[in-house]
Design a protein around this motif. Structure first.
Motif, mmCIF file in Angstrom:
data_model
loop_
_atom_site.group_PDB
_atom_site.id
_atom_site.type_symbol
_atom_site.label_atom_id
_atom_site.label_comp_id
_atom_site.label_asym_id
_atom_site.label_seq_id
_atom_site.Cartn_x
_atom_site.Cartn_y
_atom_site.Cartn_z
ATOM 1 N N ALA A 1 9.616 -53.540 -2.964
ATOM 2 C CA ALA A 1 9.121 -54.648 -3.585
ATOM 3 C C ALA A 1 8.656 -54.521 -5.224
ATOM 4 O O ALA A 1 8.981 -55.313 -6.010
ATOM 5 N N ILE A 2 7.930 -53.732 -5.248
ATOM 6 C CA ILE A 2 7.220 -53.589 -6.733
ATOM 7 C C ILE A 2 8.446 -52.939 -7.541
ATOM 8 O O ILE A 2 8.468 -53.245 -8.956
ATOM 9 N N ASP A 3 9.198 -52.021 -7.151
ATOM 10 C CA ASP A 3 10.224 -51.474 -7.975
ATOM 11 C C ASP A 3 11.228 -52.428 -8.541
ATOM 12 O O ASP A 3 11.615 -52.378 -9.536
ATOM 13 N N ALA A 4 11.476 -53.393 -7.442
ATOM 14 C CA ALA A 4 12.414 -54.340 -7.783
ATOM 15 C C ALA A 4 12.072 -55.356 -8.841
ATOM 16 O O ALA A 4 12.803 -55.813 -9.948
ATOM 17 N N ARG B 1 -0.897 -52.526 -12.422
ATOM 18 C CA ARG B 1 -1.908 -52.802 -11.520
ATOM 19 C C ARG B 1 -1.406 -53.110 -10.242
ATOM 20 O O ARG B 1 -2.202 -52.321 -9.257
ATOM 21 N N VAL B 2 -0.479 -53.799 -10.076
ATOM 22 C CA VAL B 2 0.056 -53.831 -8.682
ATOM 23 C C VAL B 2 0.717 -52.411 -8.106
ATOM 24 O O VAL B 2 0.661 -52.208 -7.102
ATOM 25 N N ARG C 1 6.742 -63.243 -9.158
ATOM 26 C CA ARG C 1 6.819 -62.573 -7.945
ATOM 27 C C ARG C 1 5.600 -61.595 -7.453
ATOM 28 O O ARG C 1 5.409 -61.024 -6.178
ATOM 29 N N LEU C 2 4.815 -61.164 -8.391
ATOM 30 C CA LEU C 2 3.819 -60.252 -8.290
ATOM 31 C C LEU C 2 2.584 -60.711 -7.014
ATOM 32 O O LEU C 2 2.357 -59.822 -6.259
ATOM 33 N N PRO C 3 2.210 -61.860 -7.246
ATOM 34 C CA PRO C 3 1.150 -62.272 -6.217
ATOM 35 C C PRO C 3 1.911 -62.295 -4.808
ATOM 36 O O PRO C 3 1.171 -62.076 -3.749
ATOM 37 N N ALA C 4 3.155 -62.394 -4.494
ATOM 38 C CA ALA C 4 3.680 -62.064 -3.129
ATOM 39 C C ALA C 4 3.749 -60.663 -2.846
ATOM 40 O O ALA C 4 3.349 -60.688 -1.640
ATOM 41 N N VAL C 5 3.997 -60.034 -3.720
ATOM 42 C CA VAL C 5 3.658 -58.497 -3.294
ATOM 43 C C VAL C 5 2.244 -58.169 -2.904
ATOM 44 O O VAL C 5 2.003 -57.289 -2.013
#
Length: 414
Positions: A204-207, A176-177, A230-234
């Motif tokens: 960021a999402i790849d990491a 989703r992100v 870590r998803l909410p921070a992205v």
């Protein structure tokens, strides 16, 4: 003369005695009296769930289920021993494999402590039941370890189920992100926006995806959850990047403050007023570009107005526009800030821009803000805005007609 020590090969045909086999026998002798009854049919799903944690291969699990099937439900009650005595030939016929394959499977089951050998003097498997079905004499494969270890196996299965659920939900969350980031980058490319801040979103999402994949490969639930956290921070980073670099009229293509080159829609001098027919529709002259670019209206309504006129219709949005002579880029920026203050999710806003266009998304946001200010929304503003998008997906959203309704209401209040 040197003396060499050779491993026992079982030349007599008897199964070699190992430290593991002795340990298993001792465990059986010590724990069997304390083992409670087990419902035979519960063994199947528990073994399915625990096989990964046990390192139990699918072929060996198949044969283990066949062995369980040779027992009867009463064999798993207190005071009884679940024994099965099918020959390797019978097991091979049932599995559709060779007897050598069955021997390999049984070796794995014994090595994992799931079955124990209960050999007869001649090494053959045989058994007898009385008229009530109770085993009176049997030699073959003892399945008591499954009953003794049932609580342990059930805990492994429960943990595996929770981990599988975590991995599944995590994949959906990451997807989703990733989709959100892809939409934002596609729109930024369409607007010819460049800069390291856009590439940082993809990095960021790849990491996170790489960290989650490594944790999943290692079957480390804790590390996988750390990656998901870590998803909410992205998502927040995506929203801040949109607000700072996409809808600001002072940004050039690289995101720096300079001449406003992001032209969403041209705005020539407004020469005519809003015109409409009796049925609520209006016609635009070919040279008039002041009207918002909206999705096709189901009712055929076409609305024409300057940005300044729209701010008169939507006073809740007017406070977000600082200039006295706003253009469409000012309205887009105001809608982006409204989105943040109204609590509409970034992903929902990006979907709106993609589906309704920048003008349509801004007007939909203004309508939401105005209805919220008037107390007309019974759900959350985010749910109301998402509901408008749901209508748009089935071609039922009529922004033109809504604008005519707000204009009429505004004139009535003056």
């Amino acid at each position: 003369m040197t003396c060499t020590q050779t491993a026992f090969t079982g030349a007599t045909g008897a199964r070699p005695i190992t430290a593991w086999s002795r340990r298993l026998v001792r465990d059986l002798e010590a724990r069997a009296p304390a083992a409670g009854a087990v419902e035979r049919n519960r063994l199947y799903p528990v073994l399915d769930g625990a096989k990964v944690a046990l390192g139990l291969g699918t072929p060996a699990l198949e044969t283990l289920k066949h062995l369980i099937g040779f027992t009867r439900p009463d064999d798993w009650q207190d005071g009884r021993t679940p024994l099965a005595w099918p020959s390797n030939y019978t097991l091979a016929e049932r599995a559709g494999v060779t007897e050598s394959a069955i021997k390999a499977r049984l070796r794995q089951l014994r090595a994992l402590g799931l079955v124990a050998a209960h050999d007869s003097a001649h090494g053959r498997r045989t058994g007898r039941r009385d008229a009530a079905g109770t085993i009176t004499s049997a030699y073959g494969l003892d399945l008591s370890p499954l009953r003794i270890r049932f609580a342990e196996l059930a805990a492994l299965a429960e943990a595996q189920t929770a981990q599988s659920r975590l991995f599944k939900e995590g994949r959906l969350a990451i997807a989703r992100v990733r989709r959100l980031v892809g939409q934002v980058l596609a729109q930024a490319a369409d607007l010819r926006l460049t800069g390291a801040h856009w590439l940082a979103l993809q990095d960021a999402i790849d990491a996170i995806a790489e960290q989650a994949a490594a944790a999943r490969h290692a079957r480390d639930s804790a590390a996988y959850q750390v990656a998901l956290d870590r998803l909410p921070a992205v998502e927040q980073q995506v929203g801040e990047t949109i607000d700072a670099h996409m809808f600001s009229t002072g940004n050039d293509g690289s995101g720096s403050k300079s001449a406003p080159v992001i032209q969403i829609q041209t705005n020539p001098p407004f020469a005519t007023s809003v015109e409409g027919d009796q049925d609520g529709s209006s016609m635009l002259t070919p040279l008039d570009r002041t009207a918002p670019s909206l999705p096709a209206s189901p009712s055929g309504s076409v609305f024409k107005a300057r940005p300044a006129d729209l701010l008169v219709m939507f006073p809740s949005a007017a406070m977000y526009v600082a200039t006295a002579r706003p253009g469409w880029p000012d309205l887009h920026a105001a809608a982006a800030r409204l989105r943040h203050d109204l609590g509409v999710r970034t992903g929902t806003w990006v979907d709106a821009v993609e589906q309704l266009g920048r003008d349509g998304a801004a007007i939909a946001m203004f309508i939401t803000a105005e209805r919220q200010a008037r107390g007309d929304i019974r759900v959350t503003t985010g749910a109301y805005f998402a509901g408008m998008l749901a209508k748009a997906r089935v071609d039922q959203l009529d922004l033109g007609k809504s604008l005519w309704g707000f204009r009429g209401l505004g004139e009535a209040m003056q």
